[in-house]
Write a protein that holds these residues in place. Sequence first.
Motif, mmCIF file in Angstrom:
data_model
loop_
_atom_site.group_PDB
_atom_site.id
_atom_site.type_symbol
_atom_site.label_atom_id
_atom_site.label_comp_id
_atom_site.label_asym_id
_atom_site.label_seq_id
_atom_site.Cartn_x
_atom_site.Cartn_y
_atom_site.Cartn_z
ATOM 1 N N LYS A 24 0.690 -1.261 0.102
ATOM 2 C CA LYS A 24 0.013 0.091 -0.085
ATOM 3 C C LYS A 24 0.792 1.197 0.067
ATOM 4 O O LYS A 24 0.497 2.353 -0.635
ATOM 5 C CB LYS A 24 -1.016 0.099 1.111
ATOM 6 C CG LYS A 24 -1.863 1.157 1.470
ATOM 7 C CD LYS A 24 -2.778 1.049 2.367
ATOM 8 C CE LYS A 24 -3.578 2.225 2.550
ATOM 9 N NZ LYS A 24 -4.454 2.088 4.010
ATOM 10 N N LYS A 27 2.341 1.936 -3.420
ATOM 11 C CA LYS A 27 1.168 2.205 -4.376
ATOM 12 C C LYS A 27 1.199 3.807 -4.108
ATOM 13 O O LYS A 27 1.086 4.627 -5.213
ATOM 14 C CB LYS A 27 -0.034 1.467 -4.175
ATOM 15 C CG LYS A 27 -1.098 2.177 -5.008
ATOM 16 C CD LYS A 27 -2.311 1.149 -4.715
ATOM 17 C CE LYS A 27 -3.581 1.673 -5.779
ATOM 18 N NZ LYS A 27 -4.703 1.058 -5.407
ATOM 19 N N LYS A 140 6.926 -1.359 -8.627
ATOM 20 C CA LYS A 140 5.762 -1.791 -8.015
ATOM 21 C C LYS A 140 5.315 -3.134 -8.416
ATOM 22 O O LYS A 140 5.015 -4.035 -7.909
ATOM 23 C CB LYS A 140 4.388 -0.785 -8.367
ATOM 24 C CG LYS A 140 3.076 -1.034 -7.712
ATOM 25 C CD LYS A 140 2.089 -0.006 -8.122
ATOM 26 C CE LYS A 140 0.705 -0.405 -7.589
ATOM 27 N NZ LYS A 140 -0.035 -1.249 -8.594
#
Length: 224
Positions: A24, A27, A140
Amino acid sequence: MPSEKPLAWLGKRKEKRALNLSKKHLKKIVKTVELMKKTVHLFCENGEYIREKAEEVLDSERKADEIKDEILEELSKGSFAPLNREKIIRLIMTADDIADNARAAALKLTFLDPGSVNQELKESVKKLADFSYESTRLLKKSFSASLEDPSVVRKETGKVEKMEEKVDTFRAETLIPKLVKWADESHRPGTSILITEVENNIEDVVDRTEDCADVLREIAIGAK
């Protein structure tokens, strides 16, 4: 390997939660770099709404910091294997540097007059920002791959490394010569210093992204 089976060394629930939070966090960092890229594009194209877009970068970076603090709080609870805790901390702190540099680049642009920089140099800075965003997207993707199958991490992180090499070549052969030429001709020492710092911050986004990829490789090796 199914996505519900994360890295083998993340056997405990708390470790899984910490890495899910790290996902998270990453991101949000990618989003921060994307907003920085958009700020650079605004500066290079029309110079309007730069302050507003830079504020979005700052807000995104602050939210990434909040997630980072949540991860550190999670790591302070319960029992973690020291090596596992160390790897997660290294990952999030290195990723935090990515967001810090993106924020710094965007903020410094607000102190510059877009009309004081020639279009040729602007186009090169814009391209550098594009590269930085692409490098974080590749990171990512590498992170997501590491959660599913450690055996593919070397291949995926290799793409991040190649991007960093591409950026080094672009800066040495294209951007830096244009920057030096413009600085010599413009006779604007303050602006020259600031645009150089912006360029350095964007380059550091790429460098720290590659450092994160190194940590992921270490994690993947430990998972085998």
